[in-house]
Motif scaffolding. Sequence first.
Motif, PDB file in Angstrom:
ATOM      1  N   CYS A 594      60.979 -32.596  30.715  1.00 50.25           N
ATOM      2  CA  CYS A 594      60.373 -33.812  30.545  1.00 50.25           C
ATOM      3  C   CYS A 594      59.157 -34.490  29.733  1.00 50.25           C
ATOM      4  O   CYS A 594      59.255 -33.082  29.689  1.00 50.25           O
ATOM      5  CB  CYS A 594      60.441 -34.416  32.036  1.00 50.25           C
ATOM      6  SG  CYS A 594      58.758 -33.114  32.690  1.00 50.25           S
ATOM      7  N   ASP A 615      58.461 -39.109  32.295  1.00 49.07           N
ATOM      8  CA  ASP A 615      59.487 -39.146  31.887  1.00 49.07           C
ATOM      9  C   ASP A 615      60.197 -38.589  31.885  1.00 49.07           C
ATOM     10  O   ASP A 615      60.046 -37.360  30.613  1.00 49.07           O
ATOM     11  CB  ASP A 615      58.870 -40.232  30.285  1.00 49.07           C
ATOM     12  CG  ASP A 615      59.911 -41.098  29.920  1.00 49.07           C
ATOM     13  OD1 ASP A 615      61.175 -41.706  30.230  1.00 49.07           O
ATOM     14  OD2 ASP A 615      59.708 -41.636  28.980  1.00 49.07           O
ATOM     15  N   GLY A 616      61.936 -38.985  31.852  1.00 44.32           N
ATOM     16  CA  GLY A 616      62.668 -37.886  31.875  1.00 44.32           C
ATOM     17  C   GLY A 616      62.590 -36.869  33.256  1.00 44.32           C
ATOM     18  O   GLY A 616      63.618 -35.827  33.205  1.00 44.32           O
ATOM     19  N   ALA A 617      61.593 -36.329  34.300  1.00 48.43           N
ATOM     20  CA  ALA A 617      62.146 -36.085  34.974  1.00 48.43           C
ATOM     21  C   ALA A 617      62.333 -36.726  36.749  1.00 48.43           C
ATOM     22  O   ALA A 617      60.956 -38.108  36.469  1.00 48.43           O
ATOM     23  CB  ALA A 617      61.612 -34.778  34.786  1.00 48.43           C
ATOM     24  N   ASP A 644      63.383 -40.777  37.524  1.00 48.92           N
ATOM     25  CA  ASP A 644      63.276 -40.085  35.961  1.00 48.92           C
ATOM     26  C   ASP A 644      61.817 -40.494  35.680  1.00 48.92           C
ATOM     27  O   ASP A 644      61.645 -40.528  34.426  1.00 48.92           O
ATOM     28  CB  ASP A 644      64.501 -39.844  35.125  1.00 48.92           C
ATOM     29  CG  ASP A 644      64.739 -40.901  34.453  1.00 48.92           C
ATOM     30  OD1 ASP A 644      64.212 -42.279  34.916  1.00 48.92           O
ATOM     31  OD2 ASP A 644      65.255 -41.099  33.681  1.00 48.92           O
TER      32      ASP A 644
END
Length: 785
Positions: A594, A615-617, A644
């Motif tokens: 992330c 951001d992203g997890a 996420d």
Amino acid sequence: MVSELEADYRVVQGEAATRLLYVDADEETMATVARYVEGEYSDVELVGTTDAGAAVDTLRSAGWGCLVVGGDLPAADRSALVEAASCPIVSFTRAGRDADTDPVVAAATMVLEKGTDERILAMLVDKARQFAGAGPDGDDESLARTLTRLGDADEDIACFVVDDGDLAWASRPFETTFPVAAADVPDGDFDDRLAAVFGDVPDPGTSLVTVETDDAGSASAGSDDEGPVLRYYRYASHRIPDERRLDVFEDVTDRVERETRSGLYELLVEQARDGLYVFDADGVVVFTNEAFASMLGYDPEDLIGKHAAEIFAEGELHAAQRDIKNVVDSEDTGGAGDRTFLDCHGDPVPVSVNYTVLAGDETDFDGFVCVARDVTERRKRERELAERRDELARINRADALVQNVVRELGQVSSRDELEQAVCECFLEVDGVTLAWVGNREGASDRIVPGTVVGEPRQYLHDLLASASVDGATGGPAMRAVRTGDVKLAADLRDGDREDVWRSLALSHDLYSLATIPLIHGETVHGVLAVYGDRPEAFGDALTDRFHLLGDTIGFAMTAVQNRRLLEEDVTVELEFRADSDEARLVWLAQACDCRLEIVGSVDLGEDVLQYLAVDGASVEAVADAAVESDAVTGARVIRAEGSDAGVVELRTPWSLRSALSEVGARLEAAVITPASTRIVVEAPSDADVRAIHEAVRRSNPGATLVTKTEGDRSRLDGREGIGVTESLTDRQQEVLQAAYLAGYYAWPRDTTAEELAESLGIASPTLHQHLRRAERNILDALFGE
């Protein structure tokens, strides 16, 4: 037959009526007796001999009126004389002999204690004449004449003839001899009256003290001050009935007092803790007591006879002679002063002396008497006190320097002013002649002086111009910067003279050097070099404060830079990039695949709360992965934005924001991805870029400076907020910032008061108290007059 004896002394006075044979090993006493007989008696023939064997033969072959035997003859000779004698015997002996051990005493008509004063000699000759039949015939009248003569010889002697207990005759009244109430016992016999005076009949040969009695005649205990001290003798009378005796009382009060005083003086002198000694006019020791001799390690007999020059330290004899001369010339009686003697090993002994001059019969000076006291311990205490006073003075001077530096630091507005003020404060220290602040030049290991105060400045010019300038400037100054420790050269003469910086310093009469790193946190802002014009110029007290001064100045430098960062309109923006997997938090971005961004942090002292935008997890996955690391001591989710994204709070022992604040810079952005880390920093236009770069690399190894951009900071927003935050205490700002970053003020709230209080390590009521006060201060700043 008498003439056949080869005598040592022979005295023949015309037609002698009495012939006396005197046998004694004491020739000196014998000579005294012979001279006395020759001068006082015209009818006595005295033959004296030390040859007891010849005297025995003479006793057997010739008649003698009386035999006088001295007490110093061997026992065998004394026995032989008694066996050969057919005449009365007088034992002329010292105290201690009695009839049980001495045949002469057992056979003697009279035992007389040996002595050479006139009263003893008179009694000896008169009694011998009486026993020989040529003296008084023994009746009361003749006895009285003899005893009166004896009593008249010494007014301190009282004689009493006692007949069967009654007083038959006295040389002076009983009441005169014993002036106490008990002497008035009516109709009492002599022994009763003695018992009334002394409490009991005394034993002959003792020293007695009279006892006072009350009006009723009852005896009570007395003291030496209540009556005379009397010596009591008792003698048997020859040619009178056996029940008669002669009692003699001698007043020895004065003698006892003299002996007591003499003994007391001797005891005082010998037992005195102070030393006593006497120098004669030639400076020779003629008397010393045990205390003074021991003071110098001598026995008294070894010290007596030594000249003052042998026991005085160098120079002391002349000083003592000068003092004595001054006293004699001024007609004073004495003086006092300190002298240093030498003991038996030649070691110095400090002594305090009080002396009294002895005036001679024909000169003004016949020596002097001294009272001495060993003042070694006193001198030691004085030295210790002086050392403590000096140390206290040094501490006070060192503390004064610290106070001066702190006071000056609070008044400066730029780093140049700060460096100038610090150097000038050090120049006020006694012995300091040169001070300068230096920094590393670019990326090299070379320290370049910036601010310089004092002389000789030529030393720095020579140092910078030297062929081995890197080595010279990279000496103690660079070592202080690298290690973060103060480097002290107390004496530059002690060291390798091949060092350029050392040899140049000595050539300019600089003999001591202290290099002090200027540190705040993990950042070394520079180095302060201070030189002294003599060895040991700084002292322990100042040396102990060098670390404190370095930290204080380093903190002030950080504060000045941070203030300038807030106040300056022109700043620089520095962008750094790190592609290394060792960059901090890269491991967390890789573990969760992330993007992470540091959106804020709160420094709690030992720990730091850092807030990461994810951001992203999943934020729960990031928090769980974070606590698995040893570098993170706690983690919790602040806010989840879908599945996420969100914000996570980490508790860590480090903070990039705090590290940059130490070098006067501010973290603008920090973005971490699995592949790299991007960091943007804002700093003043004259910031130490190298120090900022090092602060970034400490947490992100391999970071490089990508861009450096100057910018014009907007006067809006942030400017108005400066005055608002200045109204908050550090703790209020810390709590308020944590509340904001944790979403406490979001709606709905991302974190509760209890969760926020737990993160900050405080109780919930305390949290609310800090928040309310912070909010009130901000509102006062915004709306108050």
